[in-house]
Design a protein around this motif. Structure first.
Motif, PDB file in Angstrom:
ATOM      1  N   ASN A   1      33.933  43.344  33.901  1.00 41.01           N
ATOM      2  CA  ASN A   1      33.696  44.025  35.034  1.00 41.01           C
ATOM      3  C   ASN A   1      34.569  45.259  34.890  1.00 41.01           C
ATOM      4  O   ASN A   1      35.780  45.322  34.946  1.00 41.01           O
ATOM      5  CB  ASN A   1      34.061  43.373  36.295  1.00 41.01           C
ATOM      6  CG  ASN A   1      33.321  43.830  37.562  1.00 41.01           C
ATOM      7  OD1 ASN A   1      32.733  44.884  37.624  1.00 41.01           O
ATOM      8  ND2 ASN A   1      33.741  43.320  38.779  1.00 41.01           N
TER       9      ASN A   1
ATOM     10  N   SER B   1      39.706  38.952  43.210  1.00 45.67           N
ATOM     11  CA  SER B   1      38.200  39.124  42.766  1.00 45.67           C
ATOM     12  C   SER B   1      37.248  38.583  43.752  1.00 45.67           C
ATOM     13  O   SER B   1      37.485  37.194  43.960  1.00 45.67           O
ATOM     14  CB  SER B   1      38.246  38.837  41.211  1.00 45.67           C
ATOM     15  OG  SER B   1      36.777  38.818  40.775  1.00 45.67           O
ATOM     16  N   ALA B   2      36.260  38.999  44.032  1.00 46.58           N
ATOM     17  CA  ALA B   2      35.193  38.636  44.801  1.00 46.58           C
ATOM     18  C   ALA B   2      35.189  38.653  46.280  1.00 46.58           C
ATOM     19  O   ALA B   2      34.535  38.534  47.102  1.00 46.58           O
ATOM     20  CB  ALA B   2      34.380  37.459  44.220  1.00 46.58           C
TER      21      ALA B   2
ATOM     22  N   HIS C   1      30.103  39.121  45.705  1.00 45.62           N
ATOM     23  CA  HIS C   1      31.054  40.117  45.747  1.00 45.62           C
ATOM     24  C   HIS C   1      31.418  40.421  47.278  1.00 45.62           C
ATOM     25  O   HIS C   1      30.687  40.284  48.013  1.00 45.62           O
ATOM     26  CB  HIS C   1      30.852  41.396  45.267  1.00 45.62           C
ATOM     27  CG  HIS C   1      31.821  42.383  44.193  1.00 45.62           C
ATOM     28  ND1 HIS C   1      33.218  41.814  44.469  1.00 45.62           N
ATOM     29  CD2 HIS C   1      31.651  43.264  43.592  1.00 45.62           C
ATOM     30  CE1 HIS C   1      33.799  42.531  43.568  1.00 45.62           C
ATOM     31  NE2 HIS C   1      33.179  43.347  43.344  1.00 45.62           N
TER      32      HIS C   1
END
Length: 337
Positions: free
Chosen positions: A64, A149-150, A236
């Motif tokens: 990413n 993250s996410a 996300h």
């Protein structure tokens, strides 16, 4: 690790925070800084080891890529090998601001920043604090959102503390983010400019500057895909609670839809902008203005609030299907995945 939080609400405090952030960044550390979109977790974009700390702290997938933040067109040009006429026109129209331009990367940009890809996203943010830090450092900053993250991106210093306290040495409190969702990402490395991630600078505004602009691709990106931009993974921007995006006619219709999905109405938090349900039957009802820019500013803060309050389910009223709402629709679709 002890995490220090520095305020910026007077000129003296602002300058002190700039000096402290720049000192840590020069030493290869990672710090949380305010931008006009969301708070960023920043490191020296030219230092591979420093950028690697961002991935470690966030638990970010290695494929990413991270956007590089600059404080001038000249700095942006040093990050890329080609600066086409479109880049000049778009930067004049929208920089500083929430637009990222994807261009062929310069050799100075480490592989880790671009996830090994041949392009890099660059942005000149409009928040005065991160601009001042970049100028003080004299190098660009790699800075994804300052969260795990996410999960939902942070739009104030408290959101950052809730997730990253003890993991980073410094959080700078620059107030509430005024855009509220991540930047529009426009790929200029292809024959025709293409939106990779929609945001609050939408396709109609971009087309007014560079004529033909292609919309985002509809295919789902997986964790194994080669990503040209952040924000392309299927899931996300997600709260810890289950999130549903729904349309409803009235309270009875909304109740039926929730119950049909096997959720309890009493544990449901509702975020609505047009069809406002009665508050008594739900755990909470939040009323948003029927205005895309205002919803963008408030959305992530509302999702954070619902999580803190222990929501089991968050129901968000579907946004209108128009260009100005496209960035919000994208974030909600991924948050609900």
């Amino acid at each position: 690790m002890k995490t220090e939080t520095l305020p910026t609400h007077t000129p003296e405090l602002f300058q002190n925070a700039v000096r402290r952030a720049a000192e840590l960044l020069r030493d290869g550390e990672v710090v949380a800084l305010p931008t006009e979109t969301v708070y960023g977790l920043a490191a020296n974009a030219l230092a591979e080891k420093a950028v690697a700390k961002i991935f470690q702290i966030k638990g970010r997938p290695a494929n990413n890529p991270i956007i590089v933040h600059v404080a001038s067109n000249e700095m942006a040009k040093h990050c890329v090998t080609r600066w086409p006429e479109h880049a000049d026109n778009l930067s004049r129209a929208f920089w500083p601001g929430p637009l990222t331009l994807v261009l062929p990367r310069a050799r100075e940009i480490p592989d880790i920043v671009t996830a090994g890809g041949t392009t890099v996203g660059v942005r000149w943010p409009s928040h005065p604090f991160i601009q001042a830090v970049i100028r003080e450092c004299s190098f660009p900053l790699a800075a994804p959102s300052a969260n795990m993250s996410a999960l939902v991106s942070p739009t104030n210093a408290e959101h950052v503390r809730n997730q990253l306290a003890g993991k980073i040495p410094l959080i700078v409190d620059g107030g509430q983010s005024q855009v509220g969702i991540e930047s529009t990402v426009l790929d200029l490395s292809a024959v025709l400019p293409r939106i990779l991630r929609p945001g609050m600078i939408h396709v109609e505004s971009l087309a007014a500057v560079c004529a033909e602009v292609q919309g985002p691709e509809t295919g789902i990106q997986t964790a194994e895909s080669v990503l040209r931009s952040p924000g392309l993974l299927r899931k996300h921007y997600s709260p810890r609670a289950k999130l549903l995006v729904l349309k409803w006619k009235d309270d009875a219709d909304l109740n039926f839809r929730i119950q049909n999905l096997k959720f309890k109405i009493a544990g449901c938090f509702v975020i609505a902008h047009t069809r406002i349900p009665a508050a008594g039957q739900f755990a909470d009802v939040s009323v948003m203005p029927h205005d895309a820019a205002a919803v963008a500013r408030a959305l992530y803060a509302e999702l954070h609030r619902c999580d803190r309050a222990g929501a089991e389910l968050i129901v968000v009223e579907a946004p209108p299907e128009t260009a100005e709402w496209s960035g919000i629709a994208d974030r909600l679709r991924r948050a609900a995945a």
